[in-house]
Design an enzyme around this catalytic site. Structure first.
Site, PDB file in Angstrom:
ATOM      1  N   ASP A 272      26.528  -6.075  19.276  1.00 30.06           N
ATOM      2  CA  ASP A 272      25.367  -6.109  18.174  1.00 30.06           C
ATOM      3  C   ASP A 272      26.015  -5.943  16.743  1.00 30.06           C
ATOM      4  O   ASP A 272      26.910  -5.751  16.327  1.00 30.06           O
ATOM      5  CB  ASP A 272      24.344  -4.683  18.405  1.00 30.06           C
ATOM      6  CG  ASP A 272      23.721  -4.669  19.709  1.00 30.06           C
ATOM      7  OD1 ASP A 272      23.991  -5.680  20.573  1.00 30.06           O
ATOM      8  OD2 ASP A 272      22.789  -3.847  19.843  1.00 30.06           O
ATOM      9  N   ASP A 273      24.947  -6.352  15.904  1.00 31.65           N
ATOM     10  CA  ASP A 273      24.989  -6.541  14.546  1.00 31.65           C
ATOM     11  C   ASP A 273      25.850  -7.389  13.762  1.00 31.65           C
ATOM     12  O   ASP A 273      25.793  -7.368  12.578  1.00 31.65           O
ATOM     13  CB  ASP A 273      25.205  -5.129  14.015  1.00 31.65           C
ATOM     14  CG  ASP A 273      24.167  -4.060  14.333  1.00 31.65           C
ATOM     15  OD1 ASP A 273      23.128  -4.356  15.074  1.00 31.65           O
ATOM     16  OD2 ASP A 273      24.516  -2.634  14.162  1.00 31.65           O
ATOM     17  N   HIS A 320      19.316 -10.724  18.032  1.00 34.15           N
ATOM     18  CA  HIS A 320      19.261  -9.050  17.705  1.00 34.15           C
ATOM     19  C   HIS A 320      17.912  -8.734  16.711  1.00 34.15           C
ATOM     20  O   HIS A 320      17.027  -8.636  16.973  1.00 34.15           O
ATOM     21  CB  HIS A 320      20.595  -8.357  17.181  1.00 34.15           C
ATOM     22  CG  HIS A 320      20.358  -6.923  17.244  1.00 34.15           C
ATOM     23  ND1 HIS A 320      19.914  -6.086  18.107  1.00 34.15           N
ATOM     24  CD2 HIS A 320      21.175  -6.039  16.307  1.00 34.15           C
ATOM     25  CE1 HIS A 320      19.879  -4.825  17.881  1.00 34.15           C
ATOM     26  NE2 HIS A 320      20.761  -4.644  16.743  1.00 34.15           N
ATOM     27  N   HIS A 324      17.525  -6.376  10.323  1.00 37.81           N
ATOM     28  CA  HIS A 324      17.976  -4.988  10.949  1.00 37.81           C
ATOM     29  C   HIS A 324      17.100  -3.912  10.063  1.00 37.81           C
ATOM     30  O   HIS A 324      17.719  -2.742  10.197  1.00 37.81           O
ATOM     31  CB  HIS A 324      19.215  -4.700  11.087  1.00 37.81           C
ATOM     32  CG  HIS A 324      19.739  -3.952  12.205  1.00 37.81           C
ATOM     33  ND1 HIS A 324      19.219  -2.469  12.410  1.00 37.81           N
ATOM     34  CD2 HIS A 324      20.523  -4.176  13.326  1.00 37.81           C
ATOM     35  CE1 HIS A 324      19.636  -2.281  13.781  1.00 37.81           C
ATOM     36  NE2 HIS A 324      20.449  -3.095  14.353  1.00 37.81           N
ATOM     37  N   HIS A 429      29.388  -2.649  18.983  1.00 44.49           N
ATOM     38  CA  HIS A 429      29.032  -3.425  17.845  1.00 44.49           C
ATOM     39  C   HIS A 429      30.208  -4.180  17.324  1.00 44.49           C
ATOM     40  O   HIS A 429      31.426  -3.416  17.033  1.00 44.49           O
ATOM     41  CB  HIS A 429      28.628  -2.419  16.814  1.00 44.49           C
ATOM     42  CG  HIS A 429      27.169  -1.795  17.233  1.00 44.49           C
ATOM     43  ND1 HIS A 429      27.097  -0.647  18.039  1.00 44.49           N
ATOM     44  CD2 HIS A 429      25.773  -2.141  16.872  1.00 44.49           C
ATOM     45  CE1 HIS A 429      26.047  -0.391  18.174  1.00 44.49           C
ATOM     46  NE2 HIS A 429      25.204  -1.206  17.535  1.00 44.49           N
TER      47      HIS A 429
HETATM   48 ZN    ZN Z   1      21.634  -2.806  16.044  1.00 47.53          ZN
END
Ligand code: ZN
Length: 469
Positions: A272-273, A320, A324, A429
């Site tokens: 993720d991210d 995602h 964020h 991540h």
């Molecule tokens: Zn995240």
């Protein structure tokens, strides 16, 4: 005899001369007032002397005239202007009458509009008025108010008989429709077999106030059959203005969740991210060396080239979040989709592929969204599926976004939670150096212990958490 006669004539002449002298002496002068003896003056106007002339035997005495002005400019009435002149000790007098009058009409002012529209079921309540006269001042108390049909007439007369009249028109009509406010979302989604209960509504009208009890609903939801159902809400006010609104309830199939019998012993590496230069590129190198496919849930950060590489090297590019930022993403359903579309468009622009595989920021079980919008995850988890997305949470957490700061801890957190009896979706991540550094060992552990690796696709059964908001 003759002498006596002459004397008599002389005496008579003298007497006649004396008489004419006396007459001439007392003879009045010619005393003229310009514009005459009676003049009219409007109240508020200043008196301006029109002039006069006094002459006697060709001699002008005008300069000797004394004027007494008795006008009281503050009070209506008839006043004298006295002109006096002294000639040879004799006084001559002229009087001019000045009539001070009021010809100005009083003024009426209305509070509120001259044309007023009110609800048919209401009575007009006087909004107020005021009458002012130039001479009498405030004569509001003298105003007569006459109501006939829908016209109100206001009449007033001042002390000089000047009259004013004004009207106000009252129109009784209602052209405004009532409104219905639905409680809960206008568009709802439930899983087949779940119960659905009318969330409620209120109806309000400008004239009739609360009309909730007059709302007629129609339509029903068959919770045992997949489909889109419409509930209609209609309300009429007392003037037959109508308002109608629909609520849509979609009944959808429950998504297939991961269980022990599907994809046993498969490891889904998920990142993720990212992407991020310095970590994502190394992770891609390792995956290439190990010939393992993974899934990247990307954001709007990092270089386009790394997303391009993820895609070209056969990995899944999932979505995602663009920002964020929980406070924006979860502030409303609309904002969630705005954010999601941004990152979806980015991926499409770079790869030409429209990704429909998503991971909610914080996972579907997050509680932080409660702070911004109550119940949003309950809505979104159904709604995204309904829109054709598949969302994935995880069942193995590397904790690399939490307390796992070293590659050894990341490695341990992953390997101790792997299970052969299920699909393993690992949360990592790709922006974390400790994850980059643990990855090779994790893959080797998997290979050495009989696991296989795969990327998430649209045919991978969803692995989801329970919803907490
Ligand atoms: Zn995240």
């Amino acid at each position: 005899m003759k002498k006596k006669y002459v004397i008599s004539i002389i005496i008579i002449i003298i007497i006649l001369l004396l008489i004419s002298l006396v007459v001439l002496f007392f003879w009045p002068p010619k005393f003229e007032l310009t514009k005459g003896q009676n003049i009219t003056l409007k109240y508020g106007q200043k008196y301006k002397e029109p002039g006069y002339k006094v002459t006697k035997f060709g001699h002008d005495y005008s300069k000797n005239v004394k004027i007494t002005n008795k006008i009281n400019k503050n009070k209506l009435g008839t006043y004298d202007i006295i002109y006096q002149v002294k000639i040879n000790g004799l006084t001559f007098k002229q009087i001019r009458k000045v009539k001070l009058i009021d010809k100005e009409k009083p003024k009426i002012t209305l509070t509120g509009n001259q044309n007023i529209t009110i609800c048919p079921n209401k009575e007009y309540k006087e909004e107020g008025y005021k009458a002012i006269d130039n001479y009498d001042g405030d004569i509001t108390s003298k105003v007569q108010v006459i109501t006939k049909n829908n016209i109100i007439t206001y009449k007033v007369e001042d002390s000089s008989g000047n009259k004013t009249e004004l009207t106000r028109t009252i129109t009784k009509e209602d052209k405004t429709s009532p409104t219905i406010t639905l409680k809960g979302n206008q568009s709802q989604t439930i899983y087949i077999g779940e119960s659905w209960k009318e969330p409620g509504y209120t109806a309000a009208d400008n004239c009739d106030n609360d009309l909730t009890s007059k709302v007629i609903t129609s339509g029903s939801v068959n919770t045992n059959k997949v489909g889109t159902y419409k509930i209609n809400y209609t309300v009429k006010d007392s003037t037959s203005n109508t308002f109608s609104i629909d609520r849509t309830v979609k009944v959808i199939n429950k998504p297939v969740k991961n269980n022990s019998t599907v994809n046993k012993g498969i490891i889904y590496l998920t990142f993720d991210d990212g992407p991020k230069e310095g970590t994502t590129n190394v992770i891609l190198d390792i995956l290439k060396e190990e010939n393992v496919k993974a899934t990247f849930f990307v954001t709007n950060s990092g270089p386009d080239s790394l997303i391009k590489r993820e895609y070209n090297e056969g990995h899944t590019v999932g979505l995602h979040t663009a920002t964020h930022n929980y406070s924006t993403v979860y502030s409303s359903v609309n904002n969630y989709y705005n954010d999601l579309l941004q990152v979806q468009n980015r991926v499409k622009r770079i790869t030409g592929y429209e990704s429909k595989i998503i991971r909610f920021p914080g996972g579907s079980s997050n509680t932080i969204s409660k702070k911004y919008s109550k119940g949003i995850m309950t809505t979104l988890t159904k709604d995204v599926v309904n829109k054709g997305y598949h969302y994935f949470d995880w069942n193995v957490d590397s904790d690399d976004a939490g307390s796992a700061r070293s590659s050894k801890t990341v490695y341990n957190n992953v390997v101790k939670n792997l299970s052969k009896n299920r699909a393993n979706v690992i949360l990592m991540h790709d922006i974390k150096p400790q994850t980059r550094d643990a990855l090779k060992s994790i893959i080797q552990f998997g290979k050495n212990n009989g696991y296989s690796f795969d990327k998430i696709t649209m045919s991978t059964p969803m692995v989801t958490h329970g919803v907490n908001n």
